[in-house]
Design a protein around this motif. Structure first.
Motif, PDB file in Angstrom:
ATOM      1  N   ARG A 245      82.394  32.408  -6.669  1.00  0.00           N
ATOM      2  CA  ARG A 245      81.168  33.464  -6.184  1.00  0.00           C
ATOM      3  C   ARG A 245      80.755  33.503  -4.829  1.00  0.00           C
ATOM      4  N   MET A 246      81.105  32.422  -3.841  1.00  0.00           N
ATOM      5  CA  MET A 246      80.756  32.233  -2.654  1.00  0.00           C
ATOM      6  C   MET A 246      81.102  33.661  -1.749  1.00  0.00           C
ATOM      7  N   PRO A 247      80.318  34.211  -0.957  1.00  0.00           N
ATOM      8  CA  PRO A 247      80.594  35.466  -0.106  1.00  0.00           C
ATOM      9  C   PRO A 247      81.850  34.865   1.032  1.00  0.00           C
ATOM     10  N   GLU A 248      82.262  35.917   1.847  1.00  0.00           N
ATOM     11  CA  GLU A 248      82.924  35.442   2.837  1.00  0.00           C
ATOM     12  C   GLU A 248      81.998  34.717   4.074  1.00  0.00           C
ATOM     13  N   ASN A 249      80.858  35.121   4.247  1.00  0.00           N
ATOM     14  CA  ASN A 249      79.998  34.539   5.080  1.00  0.00           C
ATOM     15  C   ASN A 249      79.757  33.091   4.808  1.00  0.00           C
ATOM     16  N   ARG A 250      79.917  32.595   3.679  1.00  0.00           N
ATOM     17  CA  ARG A 250      79.633  31.243   3.163  1.00  0.00           C
ATOM     18  C   ARG A 250      80.931  30.388   3.546  1.00  0.00           C
ATOM     19  N   PHE A 251      81.996  31.020   3.617  1.00  0.00           N
ATOM     20  CA  PHE A 251      83.347  30.099   3.996  1.00  0.00           C
ATOM     21  C   PHE A 251      83.410  30.064   5.427  1.00  0.00           C
ATOM     22  N   ILE A 252      82.791  31.306   6.283  1.00  0.00           N
ATOM     23  CA  ILE A 252      82.802  31.153   7.564  1.00  0.00           C
ATOM     24  C   ILE A 252      81.654  30.200   8.019  1.00  0.00           C
ATOM     25  N   GLN A 253      80.515  29.839   7.339  1.00  0.00           N
ATOM     26  CA  GLN A 253      79.542  29.032   7.479  1.00  0.00           C
ATOM     27  C   GLN A 253      80.265  27.555   7.303  1.00  0.00           C
ATOM     28  N   LEU A 254      80.870  27.480   6.526  1.00  0.00           N
ATOM     29  CA  LEU A 254      81.284  25.945   6.263  1.00  0.00           C
ATOM     30  C   LEU A 254      82.365  25.567   7.236  1.00  0.00           C
ATOM     31  N   CYS A 255      83.251  26.625   7.566  1.00  0.00           N
ATOM     32  CA  CYS A 255      84.413  26.416   8.432  1.00  0.00           C
ATOM     33  C   CYS A 255      83.832  26.084   9.809  1.00  0.00           C
ATOM     34  N   GLY A 256      82.662  27.002  10.387  1.00  0.00           N
ATOM     35  CA  GLY A 256      82.326  26.979  11.473  1.00  0.00           C
ATOM     36  C   GLY A 256      82.929  27.768  12.409  1.00  0.00           C
ATOM     37  N   ASP A 257      83.825  28.630  11.836  1.00  0.00           N
ATOM     38  CA  ASP A 257      84.642  29.499  12.685  1.00  0.00           C
ATOM     39  C   ASP A 257      84.871  30.798  11.859  1.00  0.00           C
ATOM     40  N   GLU A 258      84.854  31.767  12.611  1.00  0.00           N
ATOM     41  CA  GLU A 258      84.980  32.852  11.513  1.00  0.00           C
ATOM     42  C   GLU A 258      86.317  33.400  11.274  1.00  0.00           C
ATOM     43  N   LYS A 259      87.366  32.991  12.025  1.00  0.00           N
ATOM     44  CA  LYS A 259      88.746  33.186  11.815  1.00  0.00           C
ATOM     45  C   LYS A 259      89.273  32.415  10.687  1.00  0.00           C
ATOM     46  N   ALA A 260      88.827  31.071  10.829  1.00  0.00           N
ATOM     47  CA  ALA A 260      89.163  30.170   9.970  1.00  0.00           C
ATOM     48  C   ALA A 260      88.526  30.209   8.468  1.00  0.00           C
ATOM     49  N   GLY A 261      87.322  30.625   8.547  1.00  0.00           N
ATOM     50  CA  GLY A 261      86.383  31.156   7.411  1.00  0.00           C
ATOM     51  C   GLY A 261      87.003  32.352   6.648  1.00  0.00           C
ATOM     52  N   ARG A 262      87.461  33.389   7.277  1.00  0.00           N
ATOM     53  CA  ARG A 262      88.131  34.455   6.636  1.00  0.00           C
ATOM     54  C   ARG A 262      89.406  33.968   6.142  1.00  0.00           C
ATOM     55  N   ALA A 263      90.317  33.226   6.826  1.00  0.00           N
ATOM     56  CA  ALA A 263      91.571  32.871   6.339  1.00  0.00           C
ATOM     57  C   ALA A 263      91.435  32.031   5.037  1.00  0.00           C
ATOM     58  N   LEU A 264      90.471  30.955   5.026  1.00  0.00           N
ATOM     59  CA  LEU A 264      89.986  30.243   3.607  1.00  0.00           C
ATOM     60  C   LEU A 264      89.824  31.265   2.406  1.00  0.00           C
ATOM     61  N   PHE A 265      88.998  32.198   2.831  1.00  0.00           N
ATOM     62  CA  PHE A 265      88.559  33.058   1.882  1.00  0.00           C
ATOM     63  C   PHE A 265      89.859  33.909   1.168  1.00  0.00           C
ATOM     64  N   ARG A 266      90.547  34.372   2.106  1.00  0.00           N
ATOM     65  CA  ARG A 266      91.795  35.092   1.566  1.00  0.00           C
ATOM     66  C   ARG A 266      92.588  34.111   0.932  1.00  0.00           C
TER      67      ARG A 266
END
Length: 675
Positions: free
Chosen positions: A625-646
């Protein structure tokens, strides 16, 4: 006294009027009734209630009291001058009355509920006397008698009393077309590219389609079976079973083995046979296996040689005949189950047995076709007769008896006789025997009374699918074969009963049982039956029928421990458990430990440190249920957060697809139908 009214006077007291005056009064009254009223322009006014749909004026109705209607005169319409009186000026300028009208009696009046007849009126069609046309106002369209949409279910009794109903209009003002009922709707056009959602399969095709499921279930069931020892019970009638091997062409065609002989390890025979009938529920989608166990004196599996079969089933009969007894051996089974093959080997071993004992042997070989008995050892196969003798048996009159010199000579005569048998190609066997063959050996040992051995190869019992495409002649042969087999079974049952002998009325019903009557009536006779069984799944029904018949010949009850049935319904239990064990868990159902394991292995551990930044109680439901912005926040990097969400959503899609493949849903088409 005052005079009484005219209605009370006698006809002789009424005042007498002049005949001419009376006729003139009647004429004026008729003219006033027949003349249509006129409007201000001089055109006649027409009552629309007296008109039919085509504009013709309807005739007046007759009176209710049964008298003739005064509105429809039928008198002479000649001018007054022709009748001897002066013309009247009251009718000047008026149209002449309509000619040809006649009175209508009351009994011929049409019903009020029906439509009034529309007679033609000449003066309305030809116009006025002065030549001018008749101008009629527009008429309303009268509905049909069966159309109740405009007038309701009952409607008014007359059309003139109905209200004008305007048709309903849509947005464009045009009347809406009436909706067609479902029954009148034309069938939908079928397209060539539409997928087929209904298939018609018979039970044999369905068995081949579910080959792996049934073979796996039968193999698992065989591992848990226990062997049954050979019966040692002494009796006059013994029944054996021999299972033939399955052929390579049958395996190639998708068939499989469904017959198991319950023989102890290392033994050639056991005391029972188990048939695994692969069936389907009424929906023809749910498979199950019906396991049936039959107990016999001995059951030989496909690896047993013919010599072992002879030693267990026939050697005892030959020894009994050498001592002066009567022995009979039958081969019974369906077409193509190996009867002739087994009997050919038994005949060869029997010839060697009797000559090794030093007996004198004479033989005769007969063929039974219907109620005819033919001699196979004579050229042309002449027919012989069966005559009753004093011992309530039957003597063979005119049969050739060959004196044999050696076992090879006897075997040669048997092979020659078999070659002359009547055979035809059927759906189950290219050389199916269409007759019964009886080999009669008369043996004589020194110091012993003469004995007799009768070896009988019965014609194959017919299946409906084998005889479906037979000609009329083949079907008649099949009926005669089945009738003679039925009589033979009744004789064997009576013999196995032991409490009573075989009645003459039983074996007199067939030429086969007449020929073998001595084997049923002699008190010292022995009888054995070898039932041959086909292992193929497509022959399951007939194999069970053969085994049931052979079991009934023993005289045992159809109940445990002689007969046992068991149904296996959950055929895919092991496969279902394996699928459940290997089925991937959806990310929505991950536990907190699963979440940590996923972070540790995804992308070769590149996001392992991210698991330390989320709460320890985070499960799969919270993670998905976590949105993509939450993954970006956890990774500290937008590219890495989007990749983890995908990667997480790809894992969800893969798990859903794997579950669909492991648990396919049944189709929505109609249930399949079987024959």
């Amino acid at each position: 006294a005052p005079a009484a009214p005219d209605r009370a006077r006698d006809s002789s007291e009424r005042p007498v009027r002049d005949s001419s005056e009376r006729r003139e009064s009647q004429s004026r009254r008729r003219d006033s009734l027949d003349r249509p009223p006129r409007d201000s322009t001089g055109s006649p006014q027409i009552n629309h209630a007296d008109r039919s749909r085509d504009g013709a004026r309807t005739p007046p109705l007759p009176a209710r009291n049964g008298a003739m209607s005064p509105l429809v005169p039928a008198r002479d319409r000649s001018p007054p001058q022709a009748r001897g009186r002066a013309p009247s000026d009251r009718g000047a300028g008026r149209p002449p009355p309509a000619p040809g009208l006649a009175r209508v009696p009351t009994q011929d009046r049409p019903e009020r509920a029906g439509r009034l007849p529309a007679p033609s009126v000449d003066y309305l069609q030809e116009g006025l006397p002065d030549g001018g046309p008749v101008h009629l106002p527009a008429l309303e369209q009268r509905p049909e008698a069966g159309d109740l949409s405009a007038r309701g279910q009952r409607g008014p009794r007359s059309w003139s009393a109905q209200k004008e109903i305007a048709p309903k209009s849509g947005a464009s003002g045009a009347p809406k077309p009436k909706k067609r009922s479902n029954s009148a709707r034309p069938p939908a056009e079928e397209k060539d590219d539409d997928p087929c959602t209904r298939q018609m399969f018979d039970k044999h095709t369905l068995r081949k389609m579910h080959l792996d499921t049934f073979m796996r279930a039968v193999a698992e069931h065989r591992q848990a079976l226990r062997a049954i020892p050979v019966s040692t019970e002494a009796c006059r009638v013994k029944v054996y079973v021999r299972k033939r091997p399955i052929f390579e062409k049958e395996l190639t065609g998708g068939d499989f083995d469904v017959v198991t002989c319950l023989a102890p390890a290392g033994e050639p025979a056991g005391g029972g046979v188990r048939v695994h009938a692969c069936q389907f529920q009424a929906d023809l989608k749910t498979p199950y296996v019906q396991h049936s166990t039959f107990a016999f004196d001995a059951c030989f599996h496909e690896g047993v040689s013919t010599e072992d079969v002879y030693l267990s089933s026939s050697a005892e009969l030959v020894d009994h005949s050498l001592n002066g007894g009567v022995s009979t051996l039958f081969m019974y089974g369906q077409t193509g189950s190996g009867k002739t093959h087994t009997l050919t080997g038994v005949e060869k071993l029997t010839a060697e047995h009797v000559f090794s004992a030093g007996a004198e042997v004479t033989t005769s070989f007969l063929e039974v076709i219907g109620n005819k008995v033919l001699d196979l050892l004579v050229q042309g196969k002449p027919e012989i007769q069966l005559r009753s003798d004093k011992d309530a048996g039957f003597a063979v009159e005119g049969a050739y008896e060959a004196q044999t010199e050696s076992a090879e000579h006897l075997s040669q005569l048997m092979r020659t006789a078999h070659a002359k048998r009547h055979t035809e190609a059927t759906g189950a066997n290219d050389t199916s025997s269409r007759s019964h063959a009886v080999c009669i050996l008369r043996v004589q040992m020194d110091g012993c009374p003469p004995g007799r051995i009768m070896l009988c190869d019965l014609a194959g019992s017919e299946r409906s699918k084998d005889s479906f495409y037979h000609s009329k002649e083949r079907q008649q042969e099949g009926a005669q074969i089945n009738a003679s087999l039925h009589t033979l079974k009744e004789c064997i049952r009576a013999m196995a009963d032991g409490r009573k002998g075989v009645s003459t009325s039983v074996f007199r019903a067939s030429a086969l049982t007449k020929l073998l009557a001595e084997g049923f009536t002699s008190p010292s006779s022995l009888l054995s039956v070898i039932c041959t069984a086909s292992p193929c799944a497509t022959d399951t029904e007939h194999t069970i029928g053969t085994l049931r018949t052979g079991f009934q010949l023993r005289g045992k009850p159809m109940q445990p421990p002689y007969f046992v049935e068991e149904r296996q319904t959950d055929l895919d239990a092991a496969q279902k458990a394996e699928r459940l064990a290997n089925r991937p868990v959806l990310p929505q159902k991950w536990t907190p430990d699963h979440v940590k394991q996923w972070f540790a292995k995804v992308a070769n551990g590149a996001f392992e440190k991210v698991a330390e930044r989320i709460p320890s109680s985070t499960d799969g439901k919270m993670l998905t249920r976590m949105p993509e912005n939450r993954f970006i926040q956890l990774c500290g990097d937008e590219k890495a957060g989007r990749a983890l969400f995908r990667l997480l959503h790809e894992e969800m899609d893969l798990c859903k697809q794997a579950q669909k493949e492991n648990n396919p849903k049944p189709g929505r088409g109609r249930a399949q139908t079987g024959h």
